[in-house]
Design a protein around this motif. Structure first.
Motif, PDB file in Angstrom:
ATOM      1  N   VAL A 635       0.850  -1.188   0.000  1.00 25.41           N
ATOM      2  CA  VAL A 635       0.000   0.000   0.000  1.00 25.41           C
ATOM      3  C   VAL A 635       0.887   1.239   0.000  1.00 25.41           C
ATOM      4  O   VAL A 635       1.830   1.353   0.803  1.00 25.41           O
ATOM      5  N   HIS A 636       0.606   2.172  -0.897  1.00 23.51           N
ATOM      6  CA  HIS A 636       1.352   3.413  -0.994  1.00 23.51           C
ATOM      7  C   HIS A 636       0.674   4.483  -0.131  1.00 23.51           C
ATOM      8  O   HIS A 636      -0.553   4.461   0.042  1.00 23.51           O
ATOM      9  N   PHE A 637       1.481   5.413   0.387  1.00 19.55           N
ATOM     10  CA  PHE A 637       0.910   6.407   1.300  1.00 19.55           C
ATOM     11  C   PHE A 637      -0.141   7.286   0.623  1.00 19.55           C
ATOM     12  O   PHE A 637      -1.010   7.855   1.293  1.00 19.55           O
ATOM     13  N   THR A 638      -0.089   7.387  -0.721  1.00 20.58           N
ATOM     14  CA  THR A 638      -1.071   8.227  -1.412  1.00 20.58           C
ATOM     15  C   THR A 638      -2.483   7.659  -1.329  1.00 20.58           C
ATOM     16  O   THR A 638      -3.446   8.342  -1.675  1.00 20.58           O
ATOM     17  N   ALA A 639      -2.614   6.392  -0.885  1.00 21.38           N
ATOM     18  CA  ALA A 639      -3.939   5.782  -0.790  1.00 21.38           C
ATOM     19  C   ALA A 639      -4.724   6.300   0.413  1.00 21.38           C
ATOM     20  O   ALA A 639      -5.930   6.041   0.518  1.00 21.38           O
ATOM     21  N   GLU A 640      -4.073   7.056   1.326  1.00 20.96           N
ATOM     22  CA  GLU A 640      -4.744   7.499   2.560  1.00 20.96           C
ATOM     23  C   GLU A 640      -5.946   8.387   2.269  1.00 20.96           C
ATOM     24  O   GLU A 640      -6.935   8.365   3.005  1.00 20.96           O
ATOM     25  N   ARG A 641      -5.879   9.170   1.211  1.00 23.39           N
ATOM     26  CA  ARG A 641      -6.980  10.075   0.910  1.00 23.39           C
ATOM     27  C   ARG A 641      -8.064   9.418   0.060  1.00 23.39           C
ATOM     28  O   ARG A 641      -9.007  10.079  -0.380  1.00 23.39           O
ATOM     29  N   SER A 642      -7.935   8.106  -0.171  1.00 24.43           N
ATOM     30  CA  SER A 642      -8.895   7.398  -1.004  1.00 24.43           C
ATOM     31  C   SER A 642      -9.931   6.677  -0.158  1.00 24.43           C
ATOM     32  O   SER A 642      -9.675   6.305   0.997  1.00 24.43           O
ATOM     33  N   SER A 643     -11.089   6.436  -0.742  1.00 24.95           N
ATOM     34  CA  SER A 643     -12.134   5.682  -0.051  1.00 24.95           C
ATOM     35  C   SER A 643     -11.797   4.198   0.029  1.00 24.95           C
ATOM     36  O   SER A 643     -12.465   3.455   0.749  1.00 24.95           O
ATOM     37  N   TYR A 644     -10.767   3.749  -0.710  1.00 29.69           N
ATOM     38  CA  TYR A 644     -10.374   2.344  -0.680  1.00 29.69           C
ATOM     39  C   TYR A 644      -9.227   2.086   0.305  1.00 29.69           C
ATOM     40  O   TYR A 644      -8.701   0.962   0.346  1.00 29.69           O
ATOM     41  N   TYR A 645      -8.854   3.086   1.105  1.00 28.79           N
ATOM     42  CA  TYR A 645      -7.673   2.963   1.962  1.00 28.79           C
ATOM     43  C   TYR A 645      -7.816   1.828   2.965  1.00 28.79           C
ATOM     44  O   TYR A 645      -6.917   0.997   3.123  1.00 28.79           O
ATOM     45  N   LYS A 646      -8.950   1.783   3.638  1.00 29.48           N
ATOM     46  CA  LYS A 646      -9.124   0.751   4.661  1.00 29.48           C
ATOM     47  C   LYS A 646      -9.168  -0.639   4.055  1.00 29.48           C
ATOM     48  O   LYS A 646      -8.649  -1.596   4.624  1.00 29.48           O
ATOM     49  N   THR A 647      -9.758  -0.747   2.898  1.00 27.37           N
ATOM     50  CA  THR A 647      -9.796  -2.046   2.224  1.00 27.37           C
ATOM     51  C   THR A 647      -8.387  -2.483   1.843  1.00 27.37           C
ATOM     52  O   THR A 647      -8.026  -3.662   1.972  1.00 27.37           O
ATOM     53  N   LEU A 648      -7.568  -1.549   1.374  1.00 25.74           N
ATOM     54  CA  LEU A 648      -6.180  -1.855   1.036  1.00 25.74           C
ATOM     55  C   LEU A 648      -5.393  -2.278   2.277  1.00 25.74           C
ATOM     56  O   LEU A 648      -4.624  -3.248   2.231  1.00 25.74           O
ATOM     57  N   LEU A 649      -5.579  -1.552   3.390  1.00 25.38           N
ATOM     58  CA  LEU A 649      -4.871  -1.903   4.622  1.00 25.38           C
ATOM     59  C   LEU A 649      -5.268  -3.293   5.108  1.00 25.38           C
ATOM     60  O   LEU A 649      -4.419  -4.091   5.530  1.00 25.38           O
ATOM     61  N   SER A 650      -6.564  -3.585   5.044  1.00 28.71           N
ATOM     62  CA  SER A 650      -7.031  -4.908   5.464  1.00 28.71           C
ATOM     63  C   SER A 650      -6.433  -6.004   4.590  1.00 28.71           C
ATOM     64  O   SER A 650      -6.014  -7.054   5.096  1.00 28.71           O
ATOM     65  N   ALA A 651      -6.360  -5.768   3.266  1.00 27.57           N
ATOM     66  CA  ALA A 651      -5.768  -6.741   2.356  1.00 27.57           C
ATOM     67  C   ALA A 651      -4.280  -6.924   2.637  1.00 27.57           C
ATOM     68  O   ALA A 651      -3.753  -8.042   2.595  1.00 27.57           O
ATOM     69  N   GLU A 652      -3.587  -5.823   2.948  1.00 23.37           N
ATOM     70  CA  GLU A 652      -2.161  -5.909   3.239  1.00 23.37           C
ATOM     71  C   GLU A 652      -1.909  -6.672   4.530  1.00 23.37           C
ATOM     72  O   GLU A 652      -0.986  -7.487   4.617  1.00 23.37           O
ATOM     73  N   GLU A 653      -2.734  -6.431   5.553  1.00 21.43           N
ATOM     74  CA  GLU A 653      -2.582  -7.160   6.813  1.00 21.43           C
ATOM     75  C   GLU A 653      -2.796  -8.653   6.604  1.00 21.43           C
ATOM     76  O   GLU A 653      -2.074  -9.480   7.161  1.00 21.43           O
ATOM     77  N   SER A 654      -3.787  -8.996   5.770  1.00 20.96           N
ATOM     78  CA  SER A 654      -4.040 -10.414   5.485  1.00 20.96           C
ATOM     79  C   SER A 654      -2.847 -11.050   4.791  1.00 20.96           C
ATOM     80  O   SER A 654      -2.446 -12.171   5.128  1.00 20.96           O
ATOM     81  N   ALA A 655      -2.239 -10.337   3.834  1.00 26.74           N
ATOM     82  CA  ALA A 655      -1.081 -10.869   3.125  1.00 26.74           C
ATOM     83  C   ALA A 655       0.125 -10.986   4.040  1.00 26.74           C
ATOM     84  O   ALA A 655       0.911 -11.938   3.945  1.00 26.74           O
ATOM     85  N   GLN A 656       0.281 -10.031   4.946  1.00 25.75           N
ATOM     86  CA  GLN A 656       1.402 -10.079   5.894  1.00 25.75           C
ATOM     87  C   GLN A 656       1.274 -11.284   6.826  1.00 25.75           C
ATOM     88  O   GLN A 656       2.269 -11.951   7.139  1.00 25.75           O
ATOM     89  N   GLN A 657       0.068 -11.566   7.264  1.00 25.93           N
ATOM     90  CA  GLN A 657      -0.133 -12.699   8.158  1.00 25.93           C
ATOM     91  C   GLN A 657       0.118 -14.023   7.443  1.00 25.93           C
ATOM     92  O   GLN A 657       0.634 -14.968   8.029  1.00 25.93           O
ATOM     93  N   LYS A 658      -0.235 -14.074   6.131  1.00 26.99           N
ATOM     94  CA  LYS A 658       0.004 -15.294   5.362  1.00 26.99           C
ATOM     95  C   LYS A 658       1.469 -15.433   4.966  1.00 26.99           C
ATOM     96  O   LYS A 658       1.908 -16.522   4.571  1.00 26.99           O
ATOM     97  N   LYS A 659       2.201 -14.325   5.026  1.00 24.94           N
ATOM     98  CA  LYS A 659       3.617 -14.288   4.641  1.00 24.94           C
ATOM     99  C   LYS A 659       3.811 -14.823   3.220  1.00 24.94           C
ATOM    100  O   LYS A 659       4.611 -15.723   2.966  1.00 24.94           O
ATOM    101  N   GLU A 660       3.074 -14.249   2.305  1.00 23.77           N
ATOM    102  CA  GLU A 660       3.148 -14.658   0.914  1.00 23.77           C
ATOM    103  C   GLU A 660       3.953 -13.660   0.097  1.00 23.77           C
ATOM    104  O   GLU A 660       3.959 -12.462   0.400  1.00 23.77           O
TER     105      GLU A 660
END
Length: 896
Positions: A635-660
């Motif tokens: 996730v790039h910092f420019t996504a913070e002002r987007s309505s998809y920011y939380k969805t991106l963060l949630s997806a990134e956390e899921s990928a981090q936990q899977k360590k893929e």
């Protein structure tokens, strides 16, 4: 099957002893001469002409020899034809035995012929004389010859009975050679309407060309068998004939079955004065038999007129090839070296390269380029070398019908599984020294089908490709070549595509990739348009794509917003930059998901190089989120002002936990805390008056801003006045998904709307952008939105919101009760609205009644219709805590 027998030497009772020969009758030359043939041994057997002793038949017509200009044509003598026919019907194909009584110095043999294997059979000469079809040679009659005496007695009996030549009838007969008597053979053939007519095969030139006598009009025609060609006898300059391999065997095969037999002939065509036809014998079709036994090969130019089904000929030829008989003894199949799994397989179409080539993905995961067999894509005849140097030349858009062909394949195949049957492998070719012939790599050519439809045939039938013509000995062609030729013939007849006489379609597509000034002019339009339709033309990397905008007819470079994707290798100023880990995987992921697919894009901004930046959606999937979710982007910092920011963060956390993928070595940092700025954020309270216009089944609602209500009323009044003055033509508007238009509602008034889906012209899904309701209407109730009333003059007034701090019931009945309650309380009323937080698809708000200031959501909680949604943000706890308390008290009251 004509077959002969070996020579048997017998002692014939009577005056004379001579060897008895047993043969098969092959041909009747006249009323007193026949040709017989023995048993074939390693090839066509020898033939012998036997003339009947002691009788004379009448002479058949004879055409003057071209090499002897002094000779003239002669006609049939009376009863000559009847005598020939009498013997033909009695002898052809049957066993006969004969004795040779006399042999002239010129080699002519005279003898007695009997029907059957011995002399007890019918004496042919006696039968002719008794029917009055021959006369006895009385000159030099020896009184002690019992054969001559019996013949004289039979002749006297025929005279008394007035049979044959002794009758009062003329017995004349006329045979007309169509070559000399019919000026236009094509009209003659067409007049028969491909109906079977009775005929006699008079002569066999080679295995596939015969002379036939058509009955009952006695036309003599030369017929070439449709769809095939046998080895021929080549005429040398000195007049001698040299047979091609198996030419004599093929001729014998046809002769032994057809010569002087009663058959039926279907005359099918007459190109260039050559009559094509099919010969049907009671025992079978000689055309198919010749192919099956390896005596002939299929020919494309005449197969098109074969009336019995070209597939039968191909099947017969294929059988001979598989058995490697006769002319196919050295045959090697084009796919002989391929395993069965490589000959036929199922694969997923990943890319349409051009109008005759696709890229498929096998079950193993490998990608393979497949060319459609035997077809040629649209092309421009001319100087290809100079055209290649022209950088402005774009084959997809500049070659007529190339774009239509590509689009047909893209819409039909992309992303779908197809059946691939490999027909042949075209070997690689090197470029010619002159450069006129380019180099081609090895090509896998196959027949591709989907749902039982041959894609190549469908292309050709629409006039979007042509069929390649091959040399006769070139076996590398489609297994459905005849169907392709038939499809092309239909396309030519109907004037479709490349065969149309209309003006060719022109595609003026502007490429603004990297054109900064053009991109700046185009940016505001795309930003106002919201979600726009696009087709992904090319994928440079996981997050960089080239898009075709069909509505705007332009090409743009598009960068995915909100993510940081691994970069691939690049060659910049002579310095090669190595690819970052997982860059190839990210690029492949994007290709598989969106390449050449129809997508929707939201353009947010533009970089300094003229590349547009935004969000790309396909089938409800945000590509940026999908890349992050699969561990192929961050996730790039420019996504913070987007309505998809939380969805991106949630997806990134899921990928981090899977360590893929890129998170394979990720270690969670325990000291990392949530940024204090967000924790200390205060809740902003700014209630504004809105008018509730629509409530959905998911408990979302659409509102109009009361402050801009007067502008909407004015716009609607002006728009309806203009429509009344200039009413649209019913049915003139063709809706497309994403278009803004005007729609006539049930009240008979026109409203602004957006087309969401087009099922059929009678089922168009529209969304009323100023009121939030949806409807399925017929296209006749839609019209073009006047430019002066577009969303640029006044944005869409209906805005979507959802209740904050509330869990919508999952049970459909419970949710329906909540929706009914809310509709009864607030729909078509004015309320006060405050935005609490922003979600992925819309903002979440609290709503108050405008008169009592009571919270609508709190009322639902008090009634026990919904439950409180957990929110962890500290600045929202002052609102959430009272809601929890209210929910707890309601549950306690229910328990009590």
């Amino acid at each position: 099957v004509a077959s002969g027998y070996p020579l048997n030497v017998q002692i014939i009772k009577g005056r004379r002893k001579s060897p008895l020969h047993i043969f098969t009758s092959l041909q009747v030359l006249s009323g007193c001469a026949i040709i017989v043939r023995g048993q074939p041994r390693g090839g066509p057997p020898p033939e012998r002409q036997i003339n009947l002793s002691n009788i004379r038949a009448f002479t058949l017509a004879r055409r003057a020899a071209q090499s002897q200009p002094d000779t003239k044509d002669t006609s049939d003598e009376p009863w000559a034809w009847q005598a020939r026919e009498f013997l033909r019907k009695k002898l052809i194909g049957k066993e006969v035995c004969f004795t040779v009584e006399n042999k002239t110095p010129q080699g002519r043999e005279y003898g007695l012929v009997y029907l059957g294997k011995d002399t007890t059979g019918e004496n042919i000469a006696e039968s002719l004389v008794s029917e009055g079809l021959a006369v006895v040679r009385r000159e030099g009659n020896r009184g002690n010859n019992p054969d001559q005496i019996r013949l004289c007695d039979l002749e006297d009996q025929a005279k008394s009975a007035k049979k044959g030549t002794w009758s009062e009838g003329a017995g004349t007969h006329t045979i007309r050679d169509i070559k000399y008597t019919i000026e236009n053979p094509r009209n003659f053939v067409d007049s028969l309407h491909q109906k079977p007519i009775n005929a006699i095969i008079e002569h066999v030139r080679d295995g596939s060309i015969v002379r036939a006598l058509l009955l009952p009009d006695y036309y003599l025609v030369t017929v070439m068998l449709s769809g095939i060609k046998c080895p021929i006898f080549k005429r040398e300059p000195d007049g001698t004939e040299t047979p091609e391999p198996f030419a004599a065997e093929a001729k014998f095969f046809t002769e032994s079955r057809l010569l002087q037999r009663d058959v039926q002939i279907i005359l099918e065509s007459c190109p260039n004065q050559v009559i094509l036809g099919t010969i049907l014998h009671p025992n079978g079709n000689i055309t198919e038999l010749l192919l099956k036994e390896g005596f002939a090969r299929c020919v494309d130019w005449s197969m098109a007129v074969y009336s019995q089904g070209a597939d039968k000929l191909r099947a017969a030829e294929r059988s001979a090839k598989e058995r490697r008989v006769r002319i196919w003894k050295d045959y090697v199949a084009p796919t002989a070296n391929l395993d069965q799994k490589d000959k036929q397989f199922v694969a997923k179409v990943m890319q349409i390269v051009n109008a005759d080539a696709i890229v498929v993905k096998l079950n193993s995961g490998d990608c393979r380029t497949i060319h459609l067999s035997s077809i040629r894509p649209p092309r421009i005849e001319g100087d290809e070398k100079n055209r290649d140097k022209d950088k402005r030349f774009r084959p997809l858009y500049d070659i007529p019908y190339m774009f239509e062909a590509r689009e047909f394949l893209r819409k039909k195949l992309i992303g779908k599984k197809v059946n691939v049957s490999v027909d042949y492998i075209r070997a690689a070719t090197a470029a010619s020294d002159t450069g006129s012939t380019p180099a081609f790599p090895e090509r896998t050519c196959a027949t591709v089908t989907i749902g039982g439809i041959n894609i190549a045939e469908a292309l050709v039938s629409k006039g979007l490709a042509t069929v390649i013509r091959y040399r006769q000995d070139d076996d590398q062609r489609s297994s459905h070549y005849d169907e392709l030729l038939a499809a092309e013939a239909r396309a030519i007849k109907n004037g479709k595509g490349l065969h149309s006489k209309k003006e060719v379609p022109i595609h003026r597509v502007a490429d603004i990739s990297g054109e900064t000034q053009k991109a700046k002019q185009f940016l505001p339009f795309l930003q106002r348009a919201g979600r726009s339709e696009a087709v992904v033309e090319y994928v440079f990397s996981g997050s960089r794509l080239k898009l075709y905008m069909p509505k705007e007819t332009c090409l743009i470079t598009f960068l995915l917003a909100g993510i940081e994707c691994p970069r691939g290798s690049r060659n910049t100023a002579g310095v090669i930059q190595e690819a970052e880990p997982f860059s190839d995987e990210a690029c492949l992921f994007t290709k598989e998901l969106v390449l050449q697919r129809e997508v929707e894009v939201e353009v947010e901004s533009m970089d300094k190089a003229g590349n547009f930046i935004g969000w790309l959606h396909i089938d409800g999937v945000n590509l940026s989120v999908a890349l992050v979710e699969h561990g192929l982007s961050k996730v790039h910092f420019t996504a913070e002002r987007s309505s998809y920011y939380k969805t991106l963060l949630s997806a990134e956390e899921s990928a981090q936990q899977k360590k893929e993928k890129i998170w394979a070595n990720y270690e969670e940092s325990p000291q990392e805390e949530v940024v204090q700025v967000t924790e200390e954020k205060e809740r902003i309270v700014n209630y504004k008056p809105v008018f509730i216009t629509e409530i959905t089944d998911e408990l979302h609602f659409y509102v109009q801003d009361v402050e801009t209500g007067s502008q909407l009323e004015k716009l609607m009044e002006t728009m309806r006045s203009e429509i009344a003055a200039h009413p649209p033509v019913e049915g003139s508007y063709a809706p497309r998904r994403g278009d803004y238009c005007i729609a006539k509602f049930a009240d008979g008034e026109w409203y602004r709307a957006r087309v969401e889906k087009v099922e059929t012209p009678s089922k168009v899904h529209v969304f009323y952008i100023d009121y939030g309701n949806r409807e399925v209407v017929s296209s006749v109730r839609l019209a073009q939105l006047p430019p002066s009333f577009s969303v640029g003059s006044l944005p869409a007034q209906a805005k979507e919101y959802a209740f904050a701090f509330i869990q919508v019931p999952q049970d459909e009945d419970a949710r329906a009760d909540v929706v009914d309650n809310v509709v009864r309380d607030i729909q078509n009323t004015q309320c006060l609205l405050n935005v609490e937080y922003v979600g992925a698809s819309c903002s979440f708000v609290t709503l108050q009644f405008s008169d009592s200031k009571d919270d609508v959501g709190l009322g639902l909680i008090k009634e026990g219709m919904v439950m409180v949604d957990v929110r962890k943000e500290k600045h929202l706890q002052k609102v959430v805590s009272p809601l929890f308390l209210t929910e707890s008290l309601h549950c306690l009251n229910l328990w009590v």
